[in-house]
Design a protein around this motif. Structure first.
Motif, short mmCIF file in Angstrom:
data_model
loop_
_atom_site.label_atom_id
_atom_site.label_comp_id
_atom_site.label_asym_id
_atom_site.label_seq_id
_atom_site.Cartn_x
_atom_site.Cartn_y
_atom_site.Cartn_z
N LEU A 1 0.78 -1.23 0.00
CA LEU A 1 0.00 0.00 0.00
C LEU A 1 0.81 1.28 0.00
CD1 LEU A 1 -2.69 -1.10 2.59
CD2 LEU A 1 -2.89 -1.05 0.10
N TRP A 2 2.02 1.22 0.43
CA TRP A 2 2.80 2.45 0.59
C TRP A 2 3.65 2.71 -0.63
CZ3 TRP A 2 1.89 5.80 4.30
CH2 TRP A 2 2.77 6.89 4.43
N ARG B 1 -7.70 5.39 -16.44
CA ARG B 1 -7.92 4.05 -17.00
C ARG B 1 -9.34 3.53 -16.83
NH1 ARG B 1 -3.61 3.50 -13.69
NH2 ARG B 1 -4.70 2.02 -12.37
N PHE C 1 0.89 5.87 -0.40
CA PHE C 1 -0.46 6.15 -0.87
C PHE C 1 -0.36 7.19 -1.99
CE2 PHE C 1 -1.60 4.98 3.58
CZ PHE C 1 -2.30 3.84 3.26
N GLY C 2 -1.42 7.31 -2.69
CA GLY C 2 -1.43 8.34 -3.72
C GLY C 2 -2.24 7.91 -4.91
N ASP C 3 -2.35 8.80 -5.82
CA ASP C 3 -3.11 8.55 -7.04
C ASP C 3 -2.34 7.59 -7.91
OD1 ASP C 3 -4.63 8.59 -9.30
OD2 ASP C 3 -4.61 10.77 -9.52
N ARG C 4 -2.95 6.48 -8.22
CA ARG C 4 -2.32 5.47 -9.07
C ARG C 4 -2.79 5.59 -10.52
NH1 ARG C 4 1.45 3.21 -5.80
NH2 ARG C 4 0.61 2.37 -3.90
N GLY C 5 -3.46 6.70 -10.84
CA GLY C 5 -3.88 6.93 -12.21
C GLY C 5 -5.15 6.21 -12.63
N ILE C 6 -5.95 5.78 -11.66
CA ILE C 6 -7.15 5.03 -12.00
C ILE C 6 -8.13 5.88 -12.83
CG2 ILE C 6 -8.46 5.55 -9.90
CD1 ILE C 6 -9.44 2.61 -10.02
N TRP D 1 -14.08 9.64 -9.93
CA TRP D 1 -13.97 8.51 -10.85
C TRP D 1 -15.30 8.14 -11.47
CZ3 TRP D 1 -11.17 5.31 -6.59
CH2 TRP D 1 -9.91 5.86 -6.36
#
Length: 116
Positions: free
Chosen positions: A49-50, A60, A52-57, A87
């Motif tokens: 998990l570390w 996509r 955290f942050g925006d994973r670009g979902i 989202w």
């Protein structure tokens, strides 16, 4: 978040108190092995998990063309409902935290059954 002891960290995941299944995790291994297993579990979770942050979902999510449902606890302390709304449509589960299936299992089950 992982600098806090597990019980304090877990209190941020649930809106209605930490369920016993989480407070007694690994206790069946005894006083010597149980804490070691809990520590290793925490390290593994932190590595996944570390940071955290925006994973670009958001970039996509348009690729998902089948019907989808997004459930979000209105009392989620880790990721606010407003993040999910960026989202798309979000069904908010009243009285639930980050682990909404534990805080409001009947509501989650009824919502998923209706969706399916």
């Amino acid at each position: 978040m992982y600098a806090a002891p597990a019980i304090e960290r877990m209190s941020h995941l649930f809106a209605k108190g930490v369920p016993e299944a989480f407070t007694t995790r690994f206790s069946h291994l005894g006083p010597d092995e149980g804490p070691v297993a809990a520590y290793l579990s925490d390290v593994a979770a932190a590595n996944v998990l570390w940071p955290f942050g925006d994973r670009g979902i958001a970039n996509r999510l348009h690729r998902v063309t089948c019907p989808r449902i997004t459930l979000w606890g209105d009392l989620d302390e880790l990721i606010p409902v407003s993040t999910g709304r960026r989202w798309g449509d979000v069904m908010v589960v009243p009285g639930a935290g980050h682990l909404r299936e534990w805080d409001a299992p009947d509501t989650v089950l009824a919502t998923l059954r209706a969706f399916l």
